[in-house]
Design an enzyme around this catalytic site. Structure first.
Site, PDB file in Angstrom:
ATOM      1  N   GLY A  55     101.695 -39.671 -52.131  1.00  0.00           N
ATOM      2  CA  GLY A  55     101.224 -38.516 -51.673  1.00  0.00           C
ATOM      3  C   GLY A  55      99.804 -37.998 -51.937  1.00  0.00           C
ATOM      4  O   GLY A  55      99.067 -38.723 -52.817  1.00  0.00           O
ATOM      5  N   HIS A  71     103.060 -49.905 -12.608  1.00  0.00           N
ATOM      6  CA  HIS A  71     103.815 -51.164 -13.050  1.00  0.00           C
ATOM      7  C   HIS A  71     103.010 -52.416 -12.668  1.00  0.00           C
ATOM      8  O   HIS A  71     102.185 -52.517 -11.937  1.00  0.00           O
ATOM      9  CB  HIS A  71     105.069 -51.100 -11.905  1.00  0.00           C
TER      10      HIS A  71
HETATM   11  P1  NAD Z   1     103.924 -39.304 -48.350  1.00  0.00           P
HETATM   12  O1  NAD Z   1     104.294 -38.009 -48.648  1.00  0.00           O
HETATM   13  O2  NAD Z   1     103.851 -39.610 -46.960  1.00  0.00           O
HETATM   14  O3  NAD Z   1     104.834 -40.595 -49.083  1.00  0.00           O
HETATM   15  C1  NAD Z   1     104.846 -40.460 -50.526  1.00  0.00           C
HETATM   16  C2  NAD Z   1     106.375 -41.166 -50.747  1.00  0.00           C
HETATM   17  O4  NAD Z   1     106.191 -41.465 -52.130  1.00  0.00           O
HETATM   18  C3  NAD Z   1     107.394 -40.609 -50.639  1.00  0.00           C
HETATM   19  O5  NAD Z   1     108.190 -41.211 -49.683  1.00  0.00           O
HETATM   20  C4  NAD Z   1     107.961 -40.047 -51.795  1.00  0.00           C
HETATM   21  O6  NAD Z   1     109.235 -40.001 -51.875  1.00  0.00           O
HETATM   22  C5  NAD Z   1     107.523 -41.091 -52.653  1.00  0.00           C
HETATM   23  N1  NAD Z   1     107.186 -40.891 -53.951  1.00  0.00           N
HETATM   24  C6  NAD Z   1     106.626 -39.663 -54.771  1.00  0.00           C
HETATM   25  N2  NAD Z   1     106.851 -39.770 -56.060  1.00  0.00           N
HETATM   26  C7  NAD Z   1     107.160 -41.225 -56.199  1.00  0.00           C
HETATM   27  C8  NAD Z   1     107.465 -41.818 -57.550  1.00  0.00           C
HETATM   28  N3  NAD Z   1     107.225 -41.225 -58.801  1.00  0.00           N
HETATM   29  N4  NAD Z   1     108.100 -43.237 -57.396  1.00  0.00           N
HETATM   30  C9  NAD Z   1     108.373 -43.580 -56.335  1.00  0.00           C
HETATM   31  N5  NAD Z   1     108.152 -43.003 -55.045  1.00  0.00           N
HETATM   32  C10 NAD Z   1     107.687 -41.636 -55.057  1.00  0.00           C
HETATM   33  O7  NAD Z   1     102.369 -39.784 -48.997  1.00  0.00           O
HETATM   34  P2  NAD Z   1     101.093 -40.897 -48.615  1.00  0.00           P
HETATM   35  O8  NAD Z   1     102.151 -41.903 -47.994  1.00  0.00           O
HETATM   36  O9  NAD Z   1     100.686 -41.221 -50.013  1.00  0.00           O
HETATM   37  O10 NAD Z   1     100.336 -40.242 -47.610  1.00  0.00           O
HETATM   38  C11 NAD Z   1      99.689 -39.108 -47.934  1.00  0.00           C
HETATM   39  C12 NAD Z   1      99.331 -38.486 -46.873  1.00  0.00           C
HETATM   40  O11 NAD Z   1      98.415 -38.942 -45.948  1.00  0.00           O
HETATM   41  C13 NAD Z   1     100.558 -37.989 -45.726  1.00  0.00           C
HETATM   42  O12 NAD Z   1     100.430 -36.596 -45.457  1.00  0.00           O
HETATM   43  C14 NAD Z   1     100.201 -38.827 -44.445  1.00  0.00           C
HETATM   44  O13 NAD Z   1     100.842 -38.104 -43.530  1.00  0.00           O
HETATM   45  C15 NAD Z   1      98.689 -39.019 -44.492  1.00  0.00           C
HETATM   46  N6  NAD Z   1      98.515 -40.182 -44.179  1.00  0.00           N
HETATM   47  C16 NAD Z   1      98.575 -40.626 -42.893  1.00  0.00           C
HETATM   48  C17 NAD Z   1      98.547 -41.611 -42.072  1.00  0.00           C
HETATM   49  C18 NAD Z   1      98.632 -42.051 -40.607  1.00  0.00           C
HETATM   50  O14 NAD Z   1      98.781 -40.716 -40.026  1.00  0.00           O
HETATM   51  N7  NAD Z   1      98.974 -43.187 -40.078  1.00  0.00           N
HETATM   52  C19 NAD Z   1      97.923 -42.904 -43.017  1.00  0.00           C
HETATM   53  C20 NAD Z   1      97.729 -42.504 -44.233  1.00  0.00           C
HETATM   54  C21 NAD Z   1      97.783 -41.394 -44.866  1.00  0.00           C
END
Ligand code: NAD
Length: 472
Positions: free
Chosen positions: A278, A451
């Site tokens: 995150g 199509h």
């Molecule tokens: P996220 O919140 O999507 O996912 C983080 C994941 O890490 C969650 O599944 C959580 O359960 C897990 N997690 C948290 N702490 C943990 C731990 N100690 N051990 C193991 N797992 C743990 O965050 P992200 O993937 O880092 O993305 C960050 C932000 O950036 C999000 O808001 C995302 O929407 C945005 N983003 C969007 C895109 C896109 O739109 N394609 C691409 C990259 C990032």
């Protein structure tokens, strides 16, 4: 130097520079303060460079399987340094474009660190900005009528697993890798974790995802998650759920990752550990304490429906306000804040925001998941249509995917659209437009789609909801 402005924007990422363009179009004397490069994370370390790399991985896979299209090639190689060079070229072209947009709009760009000041000799109101420079140059003071805070977000870390930029890294460090690692443990199975896992698995890296919760891809529909998980596993990605990294023991070129799971504890030796757990809003040191601005427990700035903070002339947009940390949300909020400042047009609060994951398979969604709809008390009608229902999927060699449409049995309104499979991130756009225009599945079934095209999948699924499916 002290200079007066109609608007000063702190942060020149996607939200900030779009706000500056809109402000300049509205005739406001505008400045941006940016400590790094205009374009921000999205352009330099996020959306654009990762998608460029993912595109290279897609081309690599396509070339490897070109024979199924009747095209014979020699064994392709994935040349990391050339892939990075192409990524740099893509980024630089866009960077040059954004810089010239700033010049065209006569937007002053201050390349320094901006900090909000409280009431001072410059203004009786909080919100003047001191710009500090790395060299000995004297601070500039900017005195704006309005301020937009668009300082973005940065990668979260886990206290006992501090990134060192070498063995333990965040997504910021990935573009500096000299080569594709042989193996990688990714902590976090969210959007960032899945996109990078997909990329590295496609180019021969042995990937393990360690996800703390019971599912990867939080916020996505369960059908989409299970389909994606199956495909990722088929491509050799090891996914550990309900798993926590207890410890990382590093040496110079590798790490031992100690993982606790519901079943048995594991130790994986790996070249790289990517922390993707995150992102957190960037509010540190920007002078919020000199104002009345309030933050949530997660550190995000609290704003009202017009994106105003507690100080009504100071707005905040994009990742720094938490919630959906997406570039397209920041851009929309930029336009919304400027329309409020200039009282020109009132944009509605964003209700339906598409979300895309650019992994292999691609994922896209808009509206509610089936579970969210059920939790909110809807009586749902759910239909899934698989890509082979449309001829173009065979032409494209992309039969592996589906669209899921959720509607309200009572009102017949659209509640959610979820797509997984090739081009899902492009295919979601008709869905976004349907939500914007409040179109029903019946109306989507009446649209004439070209199509052959993948968009015909909308006709098929909408007809299925209407009980009149043609194919599939
Ligand atoms: P996220 O919140 O999507 O996912 C983080 C994941 O890490 C969650 O599944 C959580 O359960 C897990 N997690 C948290 N702490 C943990 C731990 N100690 N051990 C193991 N797992 C743990 O965050 P992200 O993937 O880092 O993305 C960050 C932000 O950036 C999000 O808001 C995302 O929407 C945005 N983003 C969007 C895109 C896109 O739109 N394609 C691409 C990259 C990032």
């Amino acid at each position: 130097m002290a200079e007066n402005y109609d608007l000063v924007i702190l942060g020149g990422g996607t939200g900030g520079y779009v706000a500056a363009i809109c402000a300049s179009q509205a005739g406001l004397k505008t400045a941006i303060v940016e400590s790094d490069k205009i374009g921000g994370v999205c352009l330099h370390k996020g959306c654009i460079p990762t998608k460029s790399l993912l595109k290279s991985a897609e081309i690599y896979q396509l070339t490897k399987h070109a024979e199924q299209f009747g095209v014979e090639t020699a064994d392709p190689t994935f040349n990391w340094s050339k892939v990075i060079a192409r990524k740099d070229e893509v980024v630089n072209r866009l960077y040059n474009g954004v810089q010239s947009l700033m010049k065209q709009g006569k937007i002053d760009v201050y390349h320094g660190f901006g900090r909000l000041l409280g009431p001072s000799i410059f203004s009786p109101m909080a919100g003047s900005i001191s710009v500090e420079y790395e060299d000995d140059k004297e601070n500039d003071i900017l005195i704006p009528k309005n301020v937009i805070l668009a300082t973005g977000s940065s990668a979260n870390s886990i206290s006992k697993i501090a990134p060192d930029g070498e063995v333990v890294i965040t997504s910021d460090h990935l573009f500096d890798l000299d080569d594709i690692p042989q193996n990688m443990v990714i902590i976090g199975g969210g959007v960032i974790g899945i996109e990078w896992a997909s990329l590295f698995a496609d180019v021969g890296c042995d990937v393990t995802i360690v996800e703390a919760s019971g599912n990867i891809l939080p916020g996505f529909d369960l059908d989409i998650i299970s389909f994606t998980e199956k495909r990722l596993k088929q491509r050799g990605i090891n996914i550990l759920k309900n798993a926590l990294v207890e410890d990382v023991k590093k040496d110079k070129n590798s790490a031992e990752v100690h993982i606790q799971t519901n079943e048995e504890n594991q130790v994986i030796t790996t070249e790289k550990v990517l922390v993707a757990v995150g992102r957190k809003p960037n509010t540190f040191n920007i002078g919020l304490q000199n104002t009345e601005i309030e933050c949530d427990d997660d550190g995000s700035i609290i704003v009202n429906e017009h994106l105003q903070t507690k100080e009504s002339h100071i707005y905040a947009i994009g990742d720094v306000t938490g919630g959906n940390m997406l570039a397209h949300v920041a851009m929309y909020e930029a336009r919304k804040a400027i329309s409020h400042i200039t009282a020109s047009q009132s944009l509605p609060t964003e209700s339906s925001i598409p979300s895309c994951v650019y992994s292999n398979p691609e994922i896209a969604m808009i509206g509610l998941t089936e579970q969210q709809a059920l939790d909110q008390g809807y009586q749902v009608e759910v239909k899934k249509t698989y890509f082979p229902s449309v001829g173009k999927s065979f032409v494209n060699g992309e039969e592996d995917g589906f669209i899921k449409m959720i509607s309200d049995q009572k009102t017949k309104d659209l509640i959610g659209i979820h797509i997984v499979g090739g081009t899902a991130t492009e295919l979601i756009t008709p869905g976004s437009m349907a939500f914007y225009f409040d179109a029903s599945p019946l109306e989507l079934s009446e649209v004439i789609y070209p199509h052959p095209s993948m968009n015909e999948i909308y006709s098929e699924v909408a007809l299925a909801i209407e009980g009149r499916k043609l194919h599939g």
